[in-house]
Enzyme design. Structure first.
Site, PDB file in Angstrom:
ATOM      1  N   ILE A  68      43.576 -25.402  21.157  1.00  0.00           N
ATOM      2  CA  ILE A  68      43.032 -26.396  22.409  1.00  0.00           C
ATOM      3  C   ILE A  68      41.976 -27.434  21.707  1.00  0.00           C
ATOM      4  O   ILE A  68      41.611 -28.361  22.186  1.00  0.00           O
ATOM      5  CB  ILE A  68      42.018 -25.804  23.174  1.00  0.00           C
ATOM      6  N   PHE A 123      38.328 -28.546   9.212  1.00  0.00           N
ATOM      7  CA  PHE A 123      39.140 -27.314   8.622  1.00  0.00           C
ATOM      8  C   PHE A 123      39.084 -26.107   9.553  1.00  0.00           C
ATOM      9  O   PHE A 123      38.955 -25.095   9.226  1.00  0.00           O
ATOM     10  CB  PHE A 123      38.525 -27.036   7.001  1.00  0.00           C
ATOM     11  N   ALA A 124      39.170 -26.536  10.782  1.00  0.00           N
ATOM     12  CA  ALA A 124      39.038 -25.501  11.720  1.00  0.00           C
ATOM     13  C   ALA A 124      39.942 -25.684  13.124  1.00  0.00           C
ATOM     14  O   ALA A 124      40.508 -26.961  13.127  1.00  0.00           O
ATOM     15  CB  ALA A 124      37.645 -25.315  12.243  1.00  0.00           C
ATOM     16  N   ASP A 147      23.912 -33.591  15.472  1.00  0.00           N
ATOM     17  CA  ASP A 147      25.132 -34.029  15.625  1.00  0.00           C
ATOM     18  C   ASP A 147      25.270 -34.043  17.520  1.00  0.00           C
ATOM     19  O   ASP A 147      26.474 -33.846  18.027  1.00  0.00           O
ATOM     20  CB  ASP A 147      26.340 -33.430  15.084  1.00  0.00           C
TER      21      ASP A 147
END
Ligand code: B5S
Length: 344
Positions: free
Chosen positions: A25, A30-31, A140
């Protein structure tokens, strides 16, 4: 041709019997994030999968995020249930937020009415006040990092850039990070900055995006964008109320020392309109006491003494047992039954 790379499925073997994996989803960096089902309760979860070989020097950041998430338990922060680490992979089992991103929610509606924006913004301020009180800064904050759960409540996600400077919030964080449009002036000018002050600026950009449906500082050219942010000049559209303009002015102060503090924010007039209570940031469900009914259910299912179950949950190792306990507790809070699928 003989390869020693395990096939995809085998590196997911570790999840066998604990979680069923479904579609991807989300992907980024890198995930990747896949939907999952927690086998014992049948509840949905989100599973963030990272390959340690690809993370490289970002691996310490992931460790930092995990340590932060282990300490953060709040109704508007996406919950970490379990961490599974094997040779080349890290799996984070996270709270399921099916309502999608706040970003898409705003875009679909052009912009939000003040009343609705206020409910969301109070939830975001509650989460940010909580993490600041714990000595963390998110760094963030943006609508993409705020997901809606199945009850239209916001959940703050992705603490991959969060910082908990060694010397507490006073130490300055040099690393420039986050997304330019939401970044505070002091952050993009490479000065030393305080994480929590930079978060407050980002809250200003977020509030503007909620009320206006576009960004206060925007430009295709990054250096022009930076100049606009450093000048702190933005236009307020006609539909903004006086109180909302006043709050934006206090959040979007170029000089971080002139910016509103998170404590002042809790009782800001615009945030208080229509409410009698200041924004509450403590976790009201936080009790040191564990829930007896859930403990007994786990103890019966595993055939282990209650004290062993308590020990495992209190050790905060974020194992399958503690994940199951958290999901049982959430089910109970929603009035759902807390029977575990026994294989009998
Ligand atoms: C602390 O929470 C975190 C930390 C982190 O590093 C990453 C995430 N990412 C998540 C968590 C949950 C979801 C999710 O439940 N999404 C979803 C579920 C059902 C339908 C649609 C979306 C997630 O979604 C990623 C794609 C969102 N656009 C990311 C949380």
């Amino acid at each position: 041709m003989e390869t020693n790379m395990p096939s995809k499925s085998s590196s997911y073997a570790v999840l066998e019997g604990q979680y069923t994996l479904h579609e991807t989803i989300g992907t980024g960096g890198f995930a990747k994030v896949k939907l999952g089902t927690h086998v014992l309760t049948g509840d949905k979860v989100a599973i963030k999968i990272m390959d340690k070989r690809l993370l490289g020097e970002d691996l310490p950041r992931v460790k930092l995020e995990i340590e932060a998430l282990k300490e953060l338990s709040h109704q508007h922060i996406c919950k970490l249930y379990q961490k599974i680490e094997i040779e080349n992979k890290i799996f984070l089992i996270l709270e399921y937020c099916p309502g999608g991103e706040l970003f898409d929610y705003i875009v679909e509606r052009d912009r939000l009415e003040e009343k609705e924006a206020r409910v969301f913004f109070r939830q975001i301020v509650s989460a940010v006040a909580y993490i600041h009180n714990k000595g963390y800064a998110h760094r963030d904050l943006k609508p993409e990092n705020l997901l809606l759960d199945d009850e239209q409540n916001l959940k703050l996600i992705d603490f991959g850039l969060c910082a908990r400077p060694k010397g507490g919030m006073e130490t300055h964080l040099e690393t420039c990070c986050g997304s330019p449009a939401y970044a505070a002036p002091e952050l993009i000018s490479g000065q030393e900055y305080l994480g929590n002050e930079a978060d407050i600026w980002s809250l200003g950009v977020l509030l503007f995006a909620l009320l206006c449906g576009y960004l206060p500082f925007d430009d295709d050219n990054v250096s022009t964008l930076y100049k606009k942010i450093q000048n702190g000049e933005y236009e307020c559209p006609f539909w903004l109320s006086q109180k909302s303009k006043q709050l934006l002015h206090r959040l979007l102060q170029v000089n971080p020392k002139h910016r509103i503090t998170v404590t002042e924010l809790l009782t800001d007039p615009w945030l208080m309109e229509g409410f009698t209570e200041p924004v509450l940031w403590k976790n009201p469900f936080k009790t040191s006491k564990l829930d007896e009914e859930c403990l007994i259910e786990l103890s019966m299912y595993y055939g282990k003494p209650r004290t062993v179950i308590v020990e495992e949950i209190m050790q905060r190792n974020f194992t399958y047992i503690s994940a199951t306990y958290s999901l049982l507790l959430q089910r109970k809070a929603k009035g759902q039954r807390i029977r575990l699928e026994s294989d009998t």
